[in-house]
Write a protein that holds these residues in place. Structure first.
Motif, short mmCIF file in Angstrom:
data_model
loop_
_atom_site.label_atom_id
_atom_site.label_comp_id
_atom_site.label_asym_id
_atom_site.label_seq_id
_atom_site.Cartn_x
_atom_site.Cartn_y
_atom_site.Cartn_z
N TYR A 11 29.13 14.32 -13.17
CA TYR A 11 28.27 13.30 -13.12
C TYR A 11 28.68 11.88 -12.93
O TYR A 11 29.57 11.60 -13.67
CB TYR A 11 27.55 13.45 -14.43
CG TYR A 11 26.36 12.37 -14.88
CD1 TYR A 11 26.51 11.18 -14.53
CD2 TYR A 11 25.26 12.88 -15.38
CE1 TYR A 11 25.44 10.34 -14.87
CE2 TYR A 11 24.00 12.24 -15.45
CZ TYR A 11 24.16 10.74 -15.24
OH TYR A 11 23.20 10.09 -15.47
N VAL A 13 28.30 8.46 -12.17
CA VAL A 13 27.30 6.97 -12.65
C VAL A 13 27.26 6.22 -11.51
O VAL A 13 28.21 5.52 -11.03
CB VAL A 13 27.75 6.31 -13.88
CG1 VAL A 13 26.97 4.98 -14.22
CG2 VAL A 13 28.03 7.47 -15.10
N SER A 14 26.02 5.69 -10.99
CA SER A 14 25.57 4.96 -9.95
C SER A 14 25.86 3.47 -9.91
O SER A 14 26.11 2.81 -9.05
CB SER A 14 24.15 5.50 -9.45
OG SER A 14 23.31 4.81 -10.38
N SER A 15 25.81 3.19 -11.33
CA SER A 15 25.82 1.60 -11.74
C SER A 15 26.49 1.17 -13.05
O SER A 15 26.22 2.25 -13.72
CB SER A 15 24.46 1.10 -11.63
OG SER A 15 23.81 1.41 -10.49
N LEU A 16 27.07 0.33 -13.10
CA LEU A 16 27.40 -0.32 -14.47
C LEU A 16 26.36 -0.75 -15.19
O LEU A 16 25.43 -1.25 -14.72
CB LEU A 16 28.57 -1.41 -14.47
CG LEU A 16 29.79 -0.85 -13.74
CD1 LEU A 16 30.92 -1.98 -13.66
CD2 LEU A 16 30.63 0.40 -14.34
N THR A 19 21.45 2.78 -19.12
CA THR A 19 20.52 3.48 -18.30
C THR A 19 19.15 2.97 -18.03
O THR A 19 18.56 2.20 -19.01
CB THR A 19 20.49 4.84 -18.97
OG1 THR A 19 19.92 5.89 -18.07
CG2 THR A 19 19.66 4.78 -20.17
N VAL A 46 25.07 12.36 -8.59
CA VAL A 46 24.85 10.91 -8.90
C VAL A 46 23.65 10.78 -9.69
O VAL A 46 22.79 11.40 -9.46
CB VAL A 46 24.95 9.85 -7.75
CG1 VAL A 46 24.72 8.61 -8.09
CG2 VAL A 46 26.07 10.17 -6.81
N GLY A 47 23.73 10.10 -10.78
CA GLY A 47 22.73 9.65 -11.70
C GLY A 47 22.95 8.43 -12.20
O GLY A 47 23.77 7.49 -11.72
N PHE A 48 21.86 8.07 -13.01
CA PHE A 48 21.91 6.49 -13.62
C PHE A 48 21.16 5.66 -12.68
O PHE A 48 21.50 4.91 -11.85
CB PHE A 48 23.30 5.95 -13.81
CG PHE A 48 23.45 5.17 -14.93
CD1 PHE A 48 23.48 5.75 -16.30
CD2 PHE A 48 23.71 3.85 -15.15
CE1 PHE A 48 23.68 5.23 -17.45
CE2 PHE A 48 23.84 3.09 -16.20
CZ PHE A 48 23.89 3.60 -17.29
#
Length: 102
Positions: A11, A13-16, A19, A46-48
């Motif tokens: 998984y 995470v697309s961004s810091l 969520t 990719v998620g988030f």
């Protein structure tokens, strides 16, 4: 090190941050996926912050899939007991976007 031990899928995470739905995903996910693939052969999704079909398409274009959570939760919160038909339509659109990318 983590990716080399992964089973099932990784998984990404697309961004810091926290969520939730994002209007833009500016992280260079293509480069991140390439690095992860050097360490493992399991799929990387990719998620988030993925909420729109275009975002799902973009993420699936550079990875093995898009993961959606908060957007579905928002539909359920809005429609309650009537939400299954709305979730179905939403997931159908997202699935079509991912399939178009592969």
């Amino acid at each position: 090190m983590i990716a080399s031990q992964a089973e099932g899928y990784v998984y990404l995470v697309s961004s810091l941050g926290v969520t939730g739905i994002r209007s833009n995903i500016t992280t260079d996910m293509k480069t991140i996926v390439e690095e992860v693939r050097k360490a493992t052969h399991v799929p990387a999704a990719v998620g988030f912050g993925i909420a729109e079909p275009k975002q799902a398409y973009d993420m699936a274009k550079v990875s093995d899939g898009a993961i959606v959570g908060s957007a579905i939760e928002k539909i359920i919160e809005e429609y309650g007991e009537d939400s299954p038909k709305y979730v179905y339509e939403y997931v159908k659109k997202m699935t079509e976007a991912v399939e178009a990318a592969i």
